[in-house]
Scaffold this motif. Structure first.
Motif, PDB file in Angstrom:
ATOM      1  N   CYS A 239       0.838  -1.191   0.000  1.00  0.00           N
ATOM      2  CA  CYS A 239       0.000   0.000   0.000  1.00  0.00           C
ATOM      3  C   CYS A 239       0.877   1.247   0.000  1.00  0.00           C
ATOM      4  CB  CYS A 239      -0.941   0.017   1.197  1.00  0.00           C
ATOM      5  SG  CYS A 239      -0.116   0.040   2.782  1.00  0.00           S
ATOM      6  N   ALA A 240       0.237   2.398  -0.171  1.00  0.00           N
ATOM      7  CA  ALA A 240       0.978   3.659  -0.179  1.00  0.00           C
ATOM      8  C   ALA A 240       1.481   3.974   1.220  1.00  0.00           C
ATOM      9  CB  ALA A 240       0.085   4.783  -0.694  1.00  0.00           C
ATOM     10  N   SER A 241       0.582   3.931   2.200  1.00  0.00           N
ATOM     11  CA  SER A 241       0.937   4.247   3.574  1.00  0.00           C
ATOM     12  C   SER A 241       0.193   3.298   4.493  1.00  0.00           C
ATOM     13  CB  SER A 241       0.554   5.697   3.886  1.00  0.00           C
ATOM     14  OG  SER A 241       0.841   6.003   5.232  1.00  0.00           O
ATOM     15  N   LEU A 242       0.878   2.770   5.495  1.00  0.00           N
ATOM     16  CA  LEU A 242       0.278   1.822   6.425  1.00  0.00           C
ATOM     17  C   LEU A 242       0.391   2.355   7.843  1.00  0.00           C
ATOM     18  CD1 LEU A 242      -0.904  -1.015   7.096  1.00  0.00           C
ATOM     19  CD2 LEU A 242       1.463  -1.798   7.301  1.00  0.00           C
ATOM     20  N   VAL A 243      -0.730   2.348   8.550  1.00  0.00           N
ATOM     21  CA  VAL A 243      -0.743   2.644   9.980  1.00  0.00           C
ATOM     22  C   VAL A 243      -1.303   1.412  10.661  1.00  0.00           C
ATOM     23  CG1 VAL A 243      -1.689   4.099  11.812  1.00  0.00           C
ATOM     24  CG2 VAL A 243      -1.053   5.118   9.618  1.00  0.00           C
ATOM     25  N   GLN A 244      -0.543   0.854  11.605  1.00  0.00           N
ATOM     26  CA  GLN A 244      -0.955  -0.355  12.304  1.00  0.00           C
ATOM     27  C   GLN A 244      -1.274  -0.013  13.755  1.00  0.00           C
ATOM     28  OE1 GLN A 244       2.058  -3.189  13.350  1.00  0.00           O
ATOM     29  NE2 GLN A 244       0.667  -4.917  13.159  1.00  0.00           N
ATOM     30  N   GLY A 245      -2.450  -0.428  14.221  1.00  0.00           N
ATOM     31  CA  GLY A 245      -2.852  -0.213  15.600  1.00  0.00           C
ATOM     32  C   GLY A 245      -2.151  -1.178  16.547  1.00  0.00           C
ATOM     33  N   GLU A 246      -2.160  -0.850  17.835  1.00  0.00           N
ATOM     34  CA  GLU A 246      -1.466  -1.651  18.847  1.00  0.00           C
ATOM     35  C   GLU A 246      -1.986  -3.074  18.944  1.00  0.00           C
ATOM     36  OE1 GLU A 246      -1.003   0.011  22.747  1.00  0.00           O
ATOM     37  OE2 GLU A 246      -0.545   2.001  21.951  1.00  0.00           O
ATOM     38  N   SER A 247      -3.273  -3.287  18.778  1.00  0.00           N
ATOM     39  CA  SER A 247      -3.850  -4.628  18.926  1.00  0.00           C
ATOM     40  C   SER A 247      -3.805  -5.433  17.635  1.00  0.00           C
ATOM     41  CB  SER A 247      -5.295  -4.524  19.419  1.00  0.00           C
ATOM     42  OG  SER A 247      -6.076  -3.837  18.467  1.00  0.00           O
ATOM     43  N   SER A 248      -3.299  -4.857  16.575  1.00  0.00           N
ATOM     44  CA  SER A 248      -3.254  -5.494  15.261  1.00  0.00           C
ATOM     45  C   SER A 248      -2.163  -6.553  15.177  1.00  0.00           C
ATOM     46  CB  SER A 248      -3.014  -4.428  14.192  1.00  0.00           C
ATOM     47  OG  SER A 248      -2.816  -5.024  12.937  1.00  0.00           O
ATOM     48  N   LYS A 249      -2.427  -7.575  14.333  1.00  0.00           N
ATOM     49  CA  LYS A 249      -1.431  -8.623  14.088  1.00  0.00           C
ATOM     50  C   LYS A 249      -1.352  -8.859  12.585  1.00  0.00           C
ATOM     51  CE  LYS A 249      -0.225 -13.376  15.171  1.00  0.00           C
ATOM     52  NZ  LYS A 249      -0.627 -14.618  15.822  1.00  0.00           N
ATOM     53  N   ILE A 250      -0.135  -8.747  12.030  1.00  0.00           N
ATOM     54  CA  ILE A 250       0.089  -8.968  10.607  1.00  0.00           C
ATOM     55  C   ILE A 250       1.104 -10.095  10.456  1.00  0.00           C
ATOM     56  CG2 ILE A 250       0.955  -7.980   8.446  1.00  0.00           C
ATOM     57  CD1 ILE A 250       0.072  -5.217   9.540  1.00  0.00           C
TER      58      ILE A 250
ATOM     59  N   ARG B 210       3.801   3.050   9.819  1.00  0.00           N
ATOM     60  CA  ARG B 210       3.860   3.376  11.241  1.00  0.00           C
ATOM     61  C   ARG B 210       3.302   2.156  11.955  1.00  0.00           C
ATOM     62  NH1 ARG B 210       4.263   8.184  13.995  1.00  0.00           N
ATOM     63  NH2 ARG B 210       3.240   8.249  16.024  1.00  0.00           N
ATOM     64  N   LEU B 211       4.194   1.390  12.608  1.00  0.00           N
ATOM     65  CA  LEU B 211       3.821   0.100  13.163  1.00  0.00           C
ATOM     66  C   LEU B 211       3.746   0.145  14.682  1.00  0.00           C
ATOM     67  CD1 LEU B 211       6.151  -2.065  10.898  1.00  0.00           C
ATOM     68  CD2 LEU B 211       3.792  -1.368  10.484  1.00  0.00           C
TER      69      LEU B 211
ATOM     70  N   ARG C  24       6.810   2.049  20.338  1.00  0.00           N
ATOM     71  CA  ARG C  24       7.251   1.258  21.507  1.00  0.00           C
ATOM     72  C   ARG C  24       6.426  -0.005  21.714  1.00  0.00           C
ATOM     73  NH1 ARG C  24       7.941   5.141  25.391  1.00  0.00           N
ATOM     74  NH2 ARG C  24       7.141   6.735  24.040  1.00  0.00           N
ATOM     75  N   SER C  25       5.185  -0.016  21.297  1.00  0.00           N
ATOM     76  CA  SER C  25       4.325  -1.189  21.494  1.00  0.00           C
ATOM     77  C   SER C  25       4.523  -2.257  20.413  1.00  0.00           C
ATOM     78  CB  SER C  25       2.856  -0.758  21.513  1.00  0.00           C
ATOM     79  OG  SER C  25       2.533  -0.101  20.298  1.00  0.00           O
ATOM     80  N   ALA C  26       5.320  -1.976  19.389  1.00  0.00           N
ATOM     81  CA  ALA C  26       5.507  -2.900  18.261  1.00  0.00           C
ATOM     82  C   ALA C  26       6.352  -4.113  18.643  1.00  0.00           C
ATOM     83  CB  ALA C  26       6.159  -2.172  17.088  1.00  0.00           C
ATOM     84  N   GLN C  27       6.001  -5.258  18.051  1.00  0.00           N
ATOM     85  CA  GLN C  27       6.771  -6.491  18.162  1.00  0.00           C
ATOM     86  C   GLN C  27       6.961  -7.006  16.744  1.00  0.00           C
ATOM     87  OE1 GLN C  27       4.462  -9.131  20.565  1.00  0.00           O
ATOM     88  NE2 GLN C  27       4.667  -7.906  22.411  1.00  0.00           N
ATOM     89  N   ILE C  28       8.206  -6.950  16.267  1.00  0.00           N
ATOM     90  CA  ILE C  28       8.483  -7.312  14.882  1.00  0.00           C
ATOM     91  C   ILE C  28       9.428  -8.495  14.829  1.00  0.00           C
ATOM     92  CG2 ILE C  28       9.511  -6.512  12.715  1.00  0.00           C
ATOM     93  CD1 ILE C  28       8.540  -3.700  13.502  1.00  0.00           C
ATOM     94  N   GLU C  29       9.050  -9.503  14.039  1.00  0.00           N
ATOM     95  CA  GLU C  29       9.901 -10.663  13.775  1.00  0.00           C
ATOM     96  C   GLU C  29      10.098 -10.729  12.268  1.00  0.00           C
ATOM     97  OE1 GLU C  29       8.342 -14.284  15.420  1.00  0.00           O
ATOM     98  OE2 GLU C  29       7.743 -13.286  17.280  1.00  0.00           O
TER      99      GLU C  29
END
Length: 136
Positions: free
Chosen positions: A39-50, A60-61, A78-83
Motif C-alpha cells: 500500500c501507499a501508507s500503512l498505519v498499524q494499531g497496537e492490537s493489530s497482528k500482521i 507506522r507500526l 514502543r508497542s511494536a513487536q516485529i519478527e
C-alpha cells in the motif's frame, strides 16, 4: 472519481483477513491479516497482528508483525513487536520496541550486477544474502 491522496481504508479490530492486500490508498489496520500487504501508507494499531510481508512508501507500526518489511519511511512505535527483516530509507524506533531481525538501509540493499557475481566457491550469491563491500 476520488483522488488517491485523500482516500484511506480501515480494517477494524473485529476483522480477520486471510490473503494478500494491495491498495493504492492509505491503509489503517486494527485487525488481523494473514498475507502480504502492499500500500501507499500503512498505519498499524497496537492490537493489530500482521503475518506476512509489508511493502509501503511509509509505515507506522504499533502491533505485532511477523514477516519482512520494506518501507521508504518507517516508524516503529514502543508497542511494536516485529519478527523479520526490515528494509528502509528513513527509520525511527521508539525506546521499548521489540525487533527480532536484520536491518538494511535501502541504499545498501540494492541488487546490482556486481553483487550477483559468484564468490570464490563458484556458487552464485543469493539476492537475499547480506553483502559486504569495500568503499574506496
Amino acid at each position: 472519481m476520488a483522488s488517491n491522496s485523500s482516500t484511506f481504508s480501515v480494517i477494524g479490530s473485529d476483522v480477520t483477513i486471510k490473503g494478500d492486500i494491495s491498495a493504492s490508498a492509505d491503509l489503517h489496520v486494527d485487525g488481523t491479516i494473514e498475507g502480504d500487504i502492499a500500500c501507499a501508507s500503512l498505519v498499524q494499531g497496537e492490537s493489530s497482528k500482521i503475518t506476512g510481508g509489508i511493502t509501503a512508501e511509509s509505515a507506522r507500526l504499533a502491533g505485532k508483525v511477523t514477516g519482512s518489511i520494506r518501507a521508504r519511511e518507517l516508524v516503529i512505535l514502543r508497542s511494536a513487536q516485529i519478527e523479520g527483516d526490515v528494509h528502509y530509507e528513513a527509520l525511527t524506533i521508539e525506546q521499548g520496541a521489540q525487533v527480532d531481525g536484520r536491518f538494511a538501509h535501502g541504499a545498501r540493499n540494492r541488487v546490482t550486477d556486481a553483487a550477483k557475481i559468484a564468490p570464490e566457491g563458484g556458487k552464485p550469491a543469493s539476492a537475499d544474502e547480506p553483502k559486504l563491500g569495500l568503499v574506496r
